[in-house]
Design a protein around this motif. Structure first.
Motif, mmCIF file in Angstrom:
data_model
loop_
_atom_site.group_PDB
_atom_site.id
_atom_site.type_symbol
_atom_site.label_atom_id
_atom_site.label_comp_id
_atom_site.label_asym_id
_atom_site.label_seq_id
_atom_site.Cartn_x
_atom_site.Cartn_y
_atom_site.Cartn_z
ATOM 1 N N ALA A 12 -22.662 58.765 53.864
ATOM 2 C CA ALA A 12 -22.303 59.523 54.838
ATOM 3 C C ALA A 12 -22.959 58.970 55.975
ATOM 4 O O ALA A 12 -22.255 59.294 57.298
ATOM 5 N N ASP A 16 -20.601 58.318 59.356
ATOM 6 C CA ASP A 16 -20.865 59.269 60.513
ATOM 7 C C ASP A 16 -21.868 58.549 61.582
ATOM 8 O O ASP A 16 -21.806 59.186 62.700
ATOM 9 N N ASP A 31 -15.863 56.721 59.914
ATOM 10 C CA ASP A 31 -14.682 57.736 59.926
ATOM 11 C C ASP A 31 -14.155 57.728 61.112
ATOM 12 O O ASP A 31 -12.824 57.973 61.178
ATOM 13 N N THR A 46 -10.110 61.936 55.022
ATOM 14 C CA THR A 46 -10.599 63.186 54.313
ATOM 15 C C THR A 46 -10.643 63.237 52.899
ATOM 16 O O THR A 46 -11.245 63.979 52.282
ATOM 17 N N SER A 49 -14.322 62.119 52.326
ATOM 18 C CA SER A 49 -15.103 63.375 52.555
ATOM 19 C C SER A 49 -15.005 64.432 51.379
ATOM 20 O O SER A 49 -16.038 64.930 50.937
ATOM 21 N N VAL A 73 -15.076 69.867 56.019
ATOM 22 C CA VAL A 73 -14.082 68.890 55.926
ATOM 23 C C VAL A 73 -12.812 69.361 56.353
ATOM 24 O O VAL A 73 -12.024 68.505 57.013
ATOM 25 N N GLU A 76 -12.979 69.265 60.344
ATOM 26 C CA GLU A 76 -12.980 67.762 60.640
ATOM 27 C C GLU A 76 -11.655 67.141 60.603
ATOM 28 O O GLU A 76 -10.794 66.626 61.481
ATOM 29 N N ASN A 96 -19.606 64.694 57.077
ATOM 30 C CA ASN A 96 -20.098 64.200 55.983
ATOM 31 C C ASN A 96 -21.820 64.136 55.770
ATOM 32 O O ASN A 96 -22.225 64.541 55.032
ATOM 33 N N ASN A 99 -22.484 67.736 55.085
ATOM 34 C CA ASN A 99 -22.348 68.148 53.831
ATOM 35 C C ASN A 99 -23.477 67.401 52.965
ATOM 36 O O ASN A 99 -24.020 68.362 52.002
#
Length: 112
Positions: A12, A16, A31, A46, A49, A73, A76, A96, A99
């Protein structure tokens, strides 16, 4: 379980927040960079993710939490289809990291 969570946290972060914009505190990741590739980049990111959500499922996350993660997700992915502005918003939204934080809160008993 902890090792899997740590791998998800690293992924993540890579996706990100691994790149810092020089002279600022703003961070983005692969990403946002890969998302710049028209349509295909968004689809690829995606899927990555969604893999994080799949891993959360395997770690025992309950359905309401998985749904919340899927909504992140979906938001985004939908935003990323907006040319230019969508890429900027995507870099700030960080689904990400959100989450994985949700999953970690659940695993640590901070979420029902």
């Amino acid at each position: 379980m902890r090792a899997r969570l740590e791998r998800l946290k690293r992924l993540a972060w890579l996706l990100d927040a691994s790149i810092q914009l020089p002279g600022t505190k703003f961070r983005f990741g692969l990403d946002a960079v890969i998302g710049l590739v028209p349509a295909g980049g968004t689809v690829i990111m995606t899927l990555v993710s969604l893999w994080i959500v799949w891993e959360a499922r395997k770690l025992g996350a309950p359905a309401p939490l998985l749904l919340r993660m899927l909504v992140n997700v979906a938001i985004e992915a939908a935003i990323d289809f907006i040319p230019v502005a969508g890429d900027l918003i995507d870099a700030a939204f960080k689904a990400n990291l959100r989450n994985v934080a949700l999953l970690e809160d659940y695993l640590n008993g901070r979420l029902p």
